[in-house]
Design a protein around this motif. Structure first.
Motif, short mmCIF file in Angstrom:
data_model
loop_
_atom_site.label_atom_id
_atom_site.label_comp_id
_atom_site.label_asym_id
_atom_site.label_seq_id
_atom_site.Cartn_x
_atom_site.Cartn_y
_atom_site.Cartn_z
N VAL A 63 0.87 -1.22 0.03
CA VAL A 63 0.02 -0.02 -0.04
C VAL A 63 0.83 1.34 0.06
O VAL A 63 1.84 1.44 0.60
CB VAL A 63 -0.86 0.15 1.13
CG1 VAL A 63 -1.78 1.32 1.34
CG2 VAL A 63 -1.84 -1.15 1.23
N SER A 64 0.73 2.22 -0.97
CA SER A 64 1.46 3.41 -1.12
C SER A 64 1.20 4.40 0.41
O SER A 64 -0.13 3.99 1.03
CB SER A 64 0.87 4.06 -2.22
OG SER A 64 1.35 5.50 -2.26
N GLN A 65 1.97 5.30 0.78
CA GLN A 65 1.88 6.18 1.64
C GLN A 65 1.79 7.56 1.20
O GLN A 65 1.92 7.94 0.09
CB GLN A 65 2.81 5.93 2.78
CG GLN A 65 3.05 4.63 3.11
CD GLN A 65 1.93 4.12 4.01
OE1 GLN A 65 1.41 4.74 4.95
NE2 GLN A 65 1.41 2.88 3.90
N GLY A 66 1.51 8.44 2.20
CA GLY A 66 1.54 9.95 2.01
C GLY A 66 -0.02 10.42 1.72
O GLY A 66 -1.05 10.09 2.62
N ARG A 67 -0.28 11.42 0.71
CA ARG A 67 -1.59 12.11 0.54
C ARG A 67 -2.62 11.04 0.16
O ARG A 67 -2.34 9.94 -0.27
CB ARG A 67 -1.45 12.94 -0.62
CG ARG A 67 -0.54 14.23 -0.22
CD ARG A 67 -0.65 15.09 -1.34
NE ARG A 67 -0.37 14.78 -2.63
CZ ARG A 67 -0.39 15.44 -3.67
NH1 ARG A 67 -0.98 16.52 -3.71
NH2 ARG A 67 -0.05 14.80 -5.09
N THR A 68 -4.03 11.28 0.74
CA THR A 68 -5.03 10.39 0.64
C THR A 68 -6.23 11.06 -0.14
O THR A 68 -6.28 12.34 -0.43
CB THR A 68 -5.60 10.01 1.75
OG1 THR A 68 -5.78 11.07 2.62
CG2 THR A 68 -4.54 8.99 2.69
N GLN A 69 -7.10 10.27 -0.61
CA GLN A 69 -8.26 10.55 -1.37
C GLN A 69 -9.36 10.01 -0.59
O GLN A 69 -9.32 8.87 -0.28
CB GLN A 69 -8.15 10.56 -2.86
CG GLN A 69 -8.12 9.16 -3.07
CD GLN A 69 -8.20 9.12 -4.81
OE1 GLN A 69 -8.96 9.84 -5.45
NE2 GLN A 69 -7.30 8.26 -5.33
#
Length: 263
Positions: free
Chosen positions: A226-232
């Motif tokens: 799973v990627s990290q950082g900003r979300t939507q």
């Protein structure tokens, strides 16, 4: 009756985005019922009992799943005891869990059906015929929401046209990219090809983009993370006439971390 459906929750970032934004979504839209697709909530694949309980504790009324329903083995220990967690109803007879639920609200009852497509996915029973058999259990005019977890837009559109006038809404999940084709079909069925996902903004369908690029470049096995950082957060709001089950309005919802939120 106002339904808020939130698209595929991906990993811990998706859970955080859900819990961060849900209180404001409640204040802004005043939904009577909230449905969430949670099949990617646990590390991007599957769901656990603790995650499901936290979602429901936050106000989620029903959790739908899909082709990753069984990726966390502990799901077999609790899915039979959780009537508001739905795996696709067109899994073969004898599969644990259920694919259909009746959810109560202050505006009346909503039937929720989870179905999975057959194009480019696992071999399951016919979603069209399974929908027919479930709808026979309901009185005409009952509000019905269908989460159709499918790969191809053509299969999603075909099911919506097949069920139009008999269900309130058909909303697609699985592809993780929100489409802009929301509409209400002539006989009062709301439709959206894909509601989108809730989770990492800068990944590829929620996964770490570098790992996905590596897979395409090398064609070798790669374990996605799973990627990290900003979300939507992606979702859809549907207004349904309780007495007829007809959809009156459909509105897409999208909240990105890099955009301001106005209540």
């Amino acid at each position: 009756m106002r339904l808020l459906m939130i698209g595929d929750i991906v990993g811990t970032p998706g859970q955080s985005a859900l819990y961060d934004h849900l209180p404001r979504l409640k204040r802004g839209y005043h939904p009577d019922l909230i449905v969430v697709n949670g099949e990617n909530a646990a590390d991007g694949r599957g769901i656990t009992r603790s995650i499901a309980r936290e979602m429901m504790g936050s106000g989620v009324d029903c959790i739908t799943l899909g082709n990753h329903a069984w990726d966390k083995r502990e799901v077999f220990d609790f899915i039979d005891d959780e009537p508001r967690i739905l795996r696709p109803a067109n899994y073969p007879e004898g599969t644990p869990g259920r694919g259909f639920a009746r959810i109560s609200s202050r505006q009346g009852e909503l039937a929720v059906i989870s179905l999975m497509g057959r194009s480019f996915l696992s071999s399951v029973d016919c979603p069209f015929r399974r929908a027919d058999s479930l709808l026979k259990q309901l009185k005409p005019g009952t509000p019905v929401f269908v989460d159709f977890h499918a790969e191809t837009t053509s299969e999603k559109q075909a099911l919506a046209w097949y069920l139009q006038g008999r269900v309130s809404a058909v909303v697609g999940t699985h592809t993780h990219v929100q489409t802009a084709d929301e509409r209400i079909l002539p006989q009062g069925t709301a439709y959206l090809s894909d509601v989108g996902m809730t989770g990492p903004y800068d990944g590829v369908l929620g996964m770490d983009r570098d790992l996905v690029v590596k897979k395409f470049l090398t064609q070798l096995p790669v374990r996605f993370e799973v990627s990290q950082g900003r979300t939507q957060l992606n979702g859809v709001v549907i207004d349904i006439q309780p007495s007829t089950g007809k959809a009156k309005r459909i509105e897409r919802v999208r909240i990105d971390d890099d955009q301001p939120w106005f209540e």
